[in-house]
Scaffold this motif. Structure first.
Motif, short mmCIF file in Angstrom:
data_model
loop_
_atom_site.label_atom_id
_atom_site.label_comp_id
_atom_site.label_asym_id
_atom_site.label_seq_id
_atom_site.Cartn_x
_atom_site.Cartn_y
_atom_site.Cartn_z
N SER A 132 0.62 -1.25 -0.33
CA SER A 132 -0.32 -0.46 -0.17
C SER A 132 1.03 1.16 0.17
CB SER A 132 -0.83 0.03 1.69
OG SER A 132 -0.80 0.09 2.69
N SER A 133 1.89 1.29 0.08
CA SER A 133 3.36 1.88 0.40
C SER A 133 3.23 2.53 -1.13
CB SER A 133 4.39 2.08 0.82
OG SER A 133 5.06 0.83 0.94
N TRP A 134 3.27 1.99 -1.86
CA TRP A 134 3.25 1.29 -3.24
C TRP A 134 2.13 2.71 -4.35
CZ3 TRP A 134 5.57 -3.13 -6.17
CH2 TRP A 134 7.01 -3.39 -5.14
N LEU A 135 2.73 4.08 -5.03
CA LEU A 135 1.59 5.06 -5.60
C LEU A 135 1.84 4.69 -7.55
CD1 LEU A 135 -0.24 6.92 -5.23
CD2 LEU A 135 1.62 9.00 -5.90
N LYS A 136 0.54 3.92 -7.75
CA LYS A 136 0.31 3.59 -8.90
C LYS A 136 0.79 4.94 -9.46
CE LYS A 136 -3.06 2.08 -11.01
NZ LYS A 136 -4.06 0.00 -11.54
N CYS A 137 1.10 5.47 -10.40
CA CYS A 137 1.60 7.11 -10.60
C CYS A 137 1.78 7.05 -12.47
CB CYS A 137 2.85 7.41 -10.52
SG CYS A 137 4.01 6.95 -10.42
N ALA A 138 1.96 5.86 -13.18
CA ALA A 138 1.57 5.92 -14.73
C ALA A 138 1.64 4.48 -15.32
CB ALA A 138 3.47 6.41 -14.93
N GLY A 139 1.57 4.35 -15.81
CA GLY A 139 1.07 2.84 -16.91
C GLY A 139 1.61 2.61 -18.73
N TYR A 140 2.48 2.04 -18.57
CA TYR A 140 2.86 1.66 -20.11
C TYR A 140 2.12 0.17 -20.85
CZ TYR A 140 6.86 -1.07 -19.22
OH TYR A 140 7.82 -2.36 -18.91
N ASP A 141 2.33 0.40 -22.56
CA ASP A 141 2.24 -1.00 -23.25
C ASP A 141 2.66 -2.05 -22.99
OD1 ASP A 141 -0.62 -0.46 -23.02
OD2 ASP A 141 -0.94 -0.05 -25.05
N LYS A 142 3.34 -2.69 -22.77
CA LYS A 142 4.33 -3.78 -23.69
C LYS A 142 3.66 -3.79 -24.34
CE LYS A 142 7.14 -7.55 -21.89
NZ LYS A 142 7.25 -9.10 -20.46
N MET A 143 4.93 -4.08 -25.65
CA MET A 143 4.73 -4.58 -26.90
C MET A 143 5.68 -5.83 -27.67
SD MET A 143 2.60 -2.25 -27.99
CE MET A 143 2.66 -2.66 -29.91
N PRO A 144 4.94 -6.85 -27.85
CA PRO A 144 4.11 -6.83 -29.04
C PRO A 144 2.50 -7.46 -28.06
CG PRO A 144 4.95 -8.87 -29.71
CD PRO A 144 6.48 -8.13 -28.03
N GLY A 145 1.58 -7.46 -28.37
CA GLY A 145 0.67 -6.95 -27.31
C GLY A 145 -0.57 -6.64 -26.84
N PHE A 146 0.23 -5.76 -26.48
CA PHE A 146 -0.57 -4.65 -25.46
C PHE A 146 -1.28 -4.81 -24.36
CE2 PHE A 146 -1.47 -3.25 -30.24
CZ PHE A 146 -0.99 -2.07 -29.78
N ILE A 147 0.20 -5.35 -24.20
CA ILE A 147 0.08 -5.60 -22.17
C ILE A 147 0.18 -4.64 -21.66
CG2 ILE A 147 0.84 -7.64 -20.72
CD1 ILE A 147 2.31 -9.42 -22.96
#
Length: 197
Positions: A132-147
């Motif tokens: 819970s002390s980790w703040l989710k501040c971003a995201g990205y797509d791993k390619m290939p496959g848009f994971i």
């Protein structure tokens, strides 16, 4: 932050191919699908960060992330066109998304008032094993496959971790947010601008 400088250079180098909205959002390389290649959201006042984020967060709010939000209140970067051949439809997908603090309510928001994804909402969606002390501040797509990969910042030591969406296994790590975002932006900016699935 080096990443802030990268975004400032992107903005400066694209000045002839931008649209600026009333709320200060800047669409770089505007189009149809995608609506833009990149969108940068106008930075927040420190008082807004303190009132709406710092005061309501249970952990120490990361200084590095707050500095980023003052420069740019999030961003959708390296947006690509995805064509689904079987359904004959196309949609846009941002390969790198930095969350921020929307300044207008989502309901009845005009179409030309784009806002960042809300870090307060995005941070709630996580695997139960993620601290819970980790703040989710971003995201990205791993390619290939848009994971989809979530980016978490440890609010205790500033380290940054990448985990597949709704999973807890650490796929990558960085010493700080700046190094993470610089690496990811450099990787995503050389990806093709169109995909067929």
């Amino acid at each position: 932050m080096k990443f802030v400088e990268k975004l400032r250079m992107l903005k400066t180098n694209s000045v002839k191919d931008t649209v600026q909205r009333e709320n200060g959002s800047i669409l770089i390389e505007p189009g149809n699908i995608p609506k833009y290649r990149h969108i940068l959201f106008q930075g927040l006042k420190r008082s807004d960060i303190d009132e709406y984020l710092v005061a309501n967060y249970n952990n120490t709010f990361p200084k590095e992330y707050a500095e980023l939000l003052q420069a740019f209140n999030g961003a959708n970067l390296c947006t690509v066109k995805v064509r689904v051949k079987a359904a004959n439809i196309s949609f846009a997908e941002s390969l790198l998304t930095i969350y921020g603090l929307p300044r207008t309510q989502p309901f009845n928001r005009p179409a030309d008032i784009e806002e960042p994804f809300d870090v307060r909402i995005e941070d709630l969606a996580r695997n139960e094993k993620i601290p819970s002390s980790w703040l989710k501040c971003a995201g990205y797509d791993k390619m290939p496959g848009f994971i989809r990969i979530d980016i978490f910042m440890d609010t205790g030591n500033g380290k940054v971790y990448a985990c597949q969406k709704n999973a807890a296994k650490i796929l990558r790590s960085w010493d700080n947010l700046d190094a993470c975002l610089c690496d990811l932006f450099d990787e995503m900016s050389v990806m093709p601008t169109e995909y067929e699935v």
